[in-house]
Design a protein around this motif. Structure first.
Motif, PDB file in Angstrom:
ATOM      1  N   THR A 293       0.835  -1.204   0.000  1.00  0.00           N
ATOM      2  CA  THR A 293       0.000   0.000   0.000  1.00  0.00           C
ATOM      3  C   THR A 293       0.869   1.252   0.000  1.00  0.00           C
ATOM      4  O   THR A 293       0.572   2.226  -0.712  1.00  0.00           O
ATOM      5  N   ASP A 304      -1.468   6.106 -11.612  1.00  0.00           N
ATOM      6  CA  ASP A 304      -2.636   5.227 -11.608  1.00  0.00           C
ATOM      7  C   ASP A 304      -3.244   5.292 -10.214  1.00  0.00           C
ATOM      8  O   ASP A 304      -2.900   4.500  -9.340  1.00  0.00           O
ATOM      9  N   PRO A 305      -4.144   6.253  -9.994  1.00  0.00           N
ATOM     10  CA  PRO A 305      -4.724   6.422  -8.652  1.00  0.00           C
ATOM     11  C   PRO A 305      -5.465   5.192  -8.154  1.00  0.00           C
ATOM     12  O   PRO A 305      -5.678   5.041  -6.952  1.00  0.00           O
ATOM     13  N   GLN A 306      -5.833   4.282  -9.059  1.00  0.00           N
ATOM     14  CA  GLN A 306      -6.553   3.081  -8.654  1.00  0.00           C
ATOM     15  C   GLN A 306      -5.668   2.108  -7.878  1.00  0.00           C
ATOM     16  O   GLN A 306      -6.169   1.207  -7.202  1.00  0.00           O
ATOM     17  N   ALA A 307      -4.349   2.259  -7.953  1.00  0.00           N
ATOM     18  CA  ALA A 307      -3.462   1.340  -7.244  1.00  0.00           C
ATOM     19  C   ALA A 307      -3.722   1.392  -5.745  1.00  0.00           C
ATOM     20  O   ALA A 307      -3.797   0.354  -5.075  1.00  0.00           O
ATOM     21  N   VAL A 309      -6.474   2.331  -4.315  1.00  0.00           N
ATOM     22  CA  VAL A 309      -7.811   1.768  -4.102  1.00  0.00           C
ATOM     23  C   VAL A 309      -7.740   0.245  -4.070  1.00  0.00           C
ATOM     24  O   VAL A 309      -8.366  -0.412  -3.237  1.00  0.00           O
ATOM     25  N   GLN A 310      -6.960  -0.333  -4.982  1.00  0.00           N
ATOM     26  CA  GLN A 310      -6.800  -1.789  -5.019  1.00  0.00           C
ATOM     27  C   GLN A 310      -6.215  -2.317  -3.711  1.00  0.00           C
ATOM     28  O   GLN A 310      -6.636  -3.347  -3.196  1.00  0.00           O
ATOM     29  N   TYR A 336      -1.229  -5.827  -9.430  1.00  0.00           N
ATOM     30  CA  TYR A 336      -1.717  -4.548  -9.958  1.00  0.00           C
ATOM     31  C   TYR A 336      -0.621  -3.496  -9.873  1.00  0.00           C
ATOM     32  O   TYR A 336      -0.352  -2.755 -10.825  1.00  0.00           O
ATOM     33  N   CYS A 337       0.036  -3.439  -8.713  1.00  0.00           N
ATOM     34  CA  CYS A 337       1.085  -2.435  -8.523  1.00  0.00           C
ATOM     35  C   CYS A 337       2.292  -2.712  -9.418  1.00  0.00           C
ATOM     36  O   CYS A 337       2.902  -1.785  -9.956  1.00  0.00           O
ATOM     37  N   ALA A 340       1.347  -1.562 -12.991  1.00  0.00           N
ATOM     38  CA  ALA A 340       0.844  -0.196 -13.172  1.00  0.00           C
ATOM     39  C   ALA A 340       1.956   0.722 -13.675  1.00  0.00           C
ATOM     40  O   ALA A 340       3.134   0.462 -13.458  1.00  0.00           O
ATOM     41  N   TYR A 419      -2.078   7.963 -16.060  1.00  0.00           N
ATOM     42  CA  TYR A 419      -3.035   9.028 -15.825  1.00  0.00           C
ATOM     43  C   TYR A 419      -2.336  10.335 -15.496  1.00  0.00           C
ATOM     44  O   TYR A 419      -2.878  11.425 -15.747  1.00  0.00           O
TER      45      TYR A 419
END
Length: 438
Positions: A293, A304-307, A309-310, A336-337, A340, A419
Motif C-alpha cells: 500500500t 494510476d490512482p486506482q493502485a 484503491v486496489q 496490480y502495482c 501499473a 493518468y
C-alpha cells in the motif's frame, strides 16, 4: 553449535570421531582445502588462504547461513597455524566462562602458546559482553574468531567490528551439496536409494544447509528401501526444510526490499515470487500488504490512482476472508502495482514540500485567501479581493495563494506516464491561464 560439522572438544581437535558418530561428524574436513563451497576464502587468493600462508591470523567474524562450515573453518585455522583452539558458545556461556577463557589464554601466552578463541553465535552476547573482548583482542591475548548467522553490522559493536575482518561464507550451491552427498556415499560405501530427480529434489530441499542435507542422507541410509524413491516418495519419507526466515532479522528486510524493488521495476513475476517467499515462510500478510500500500503511493501515485484503491480493497477482502483465502486479494494488489505505470512524483513532492514548510516557519497566507468571520477581520483586509474560481469563465481564477514573503514553488511535477500525463497537461493549461491573467 551451529555449523556443518560437529565441534570437537576444546584442545582435542586431533581426536577422530567414533564409528557410530553422526555422519556430519565423521565427514568433517581434515584440512582447510577440504571445506566445501568456500574457495573464495580458503583458496590461495582468499583471505584465509593468504593468512595461513603467512602464518599470521587476525581476528575475524565468520558470517554465513547455517550449515556452511563456520565451526570447521575456525578449528582448522587453529590447526593450520599451530594455535591452541578454544571454543565457547554465546548460547551457553556467560561472563564467568569468558573470564576463565581469557585467564587461561594469558597464562598460555606467557608460555609462548597463542590461543584462537572461537565464539559461536557471537551476536547473542550483549553489547557489554562484546566490549569485554576488546582489551584481550587488542593485546593479542587471543585471536578472536566469531561465528554468526546474523548481519554483523546490526548485531555487533562497531568497536569490535573495527578490530576484526568480516568474512562472508556463501550458501552452499547445488554443486557443493552434490559433493557432500558423494563424500557421504564414499565413506559409507553405499549409494542413496534415489532416482536422479529425487536426488535433485533432496539437494533443493536442503536450502543451502550442508548439515541438514547430511542429516537427511543419514536417515535415508538408515532406512531399508528396496526400490529407489522418486520425488513423491522422498517427500513422503522426509520433511522438507523450512526456509530460513526470521521476521525481525536481516532476511525479513532483504525480502521486503526485493519485493518493493521488483514491483518498482515492473516485474510482476519476480514480485509474486518474493511475495510468496515471505508468506510461505510465515510472514504476517497484513505487514506485506501495508508495504504494498505504501508502494502504491510512493512509486505509482497519480500515474494510476486506482493502485491505492486496489490495496485498500485487498485489506478489506483479507479482513473479510481471512487466511489463506484472503491472501489472493494481496496477490491481486501486488500484481496490480507491479504492472501499473510508475511515478514517484508524489513522493518527491512530499519531501520538497516538507522541507519548504520547515524552512519557512509560520509565514501567513496572503490576505485575499484568509477567512474573515468577524467585522474586524474584514476591516483589516482579510478575504479582500478573493476571486471565487467557480465564477470565472474557465472555472479558474489564477489568483496567488502563496505567502507574500516567498515566491511560488513547484513541488509536484507529474511525469508523462499513465493518468499522470493527463494531470501534467491540465497543469500546463492552468499555468498558461495564470500567466495570461497575470
Amino acid at each position: 553449535m551451529s555449523d556443518l560439522f560437529a565441534t570437537l572438544p576444546q584442545n582435542a581437535s586431533s581426536n577422530a570421531p567414533a564409528a557410530d558418530a553422526p555422519l556430519a561428524d565423521r565427514l568433517r574436513p581434515a584440512n582447510l582445502g577440504e571445506i566445501i563451497g568456500q574457495d573464495h576464502l580458503t583458496g590461495p587468493e582468499g583471505a584465509i588462504g593468504r593468512m595461513v600462508a603467512a602464518g599470521k591470523l587476525s581476528s575475524m567474524i565468520l558470517w554465513g547461513p547455517p550449515g556452511t562450515g563456520k565451526t570447521s573453518m575456525a578449528r582448522l585455522l587453529g590447526e593450520a597455524t599451530g594455535m591452541r583452539f578454544v571454543a565457547i558458545s554465546a548460547v551457553f556461556s556467560g561472563v564467568a566462562d569468558l573470564k576463565k577463557a581469557f585467564a587461561e589464554a594469558e597464562k598460555m601466552a606467557g608460555a609462548g602458546q597463542r590461543t584462537l578463541l572461537f565464539v559461536d553465535e557471537i551476536h547473542r552476547f550483549n553489547r557489554a559482553q562484546q566490549d569485554g573482548f576488546l582489551p584481550f583482542v587488542e593485546r593479542g591475548t587471543v585471536v578472536l574468531v566469531g561465528a554468526t548467522t546474523e548481519n554483523p553490522s546490526f548485531e555487533l559493536n562497531a568497536a569490535l567490528l573495527s578490530r576484526s575482518q568480516v568474512l562472508i561464507l556463501r550458501r552452499l550451491d547445488e554443486a557443493a551439496l552434490g559433493e557432500l552427498i558423494a563424500r557421504a556415499e564414499a565413506l559409507t560405501g553405499r549409494t542413496l536409494p534415489l532416482t536422479d530427480d529425487a536426488r535433485a529434489a533432496l539437494i533443493a530441499s536442503a536450502d543451502g544447509d550442508g548439515r541438514f542435507l547430511l542429516n537427511q542422507v543419514e536417515t535415508l541410509l538408515a532406512v531399508k528401501i528396496d526400490t529407489p524413491l522418486d520425488p513423491a516418495g522422498l517427500a513422503a519419507l522426509l520433511h522438507r526444510r523450512m526456509p530460513v526466515y526470521d521476521k525481525d532479522r536481516e532476511g525479513h528486510y532483504n525480502l521486503i526490499s526485493a519485493l518493493h524493488k521488483a514491483m518498482r521495476g515492473s516485474d510482476p513475476q519476480a514480485s509474486l515470487y518474493y511475495l510468496a517467499r515471505m508468506l510461505v515462510a510465515g510472514e504476517e500478510p497484513l505487514y506485506v500488504l501495508r508495504r504494498i500500500t505504501r508502494f502504491a503511493s510512493e512509486d505509482i501515485g497519480m500515474a494510476d490512482p486506482q493502485a491505492l484503491v486496489q490495496c485498500l480493497a485487498a485489506k478489506d477482502a483479507y479482513a473479510f476472508l481471512g487466511s489463506p483465502e484472503g491472501e489472493l486479494a494481496i496477490v491481486q494488489a501486488c500484481l496490480y502495482c507491479a504492472t501499473a505505470p510508475k511515478s514517484n512524483a508524489i513522493y518527491a513532492a512530499q519531501k520538497a514540500a516538507w522541507k519548504s514548510a520547515r524552512a519557512t516557519g509560520s509565514l501567513m497566507p496572503p490576505p485575499n485567501i484568509l477567512n474573515a468571520p468577524t467585522k474586524l477581520m474584514k476591516d483589516i483586509g482579510y478575504g479582500k479581493g478573493y476571486a471565487y474560481d467557480h465564477d470565472q469563465a474557465e472555472g479558474f481564477s489564477g489568483a496567488n495563494y502563496w505567502p507574500e514573503e516567498m515566491d511560488s514553488q513547484r513541488f509536484y511535477q507529474p511525469v508523462e506516464r499513465g493518468y499522470e500525463a493527463r494531470i501534467a497537461e491540465r497543469m500546463r493549461v492552468w499555468e498558461d491561464l495564470r500567466k495570461g491573467k497575470g
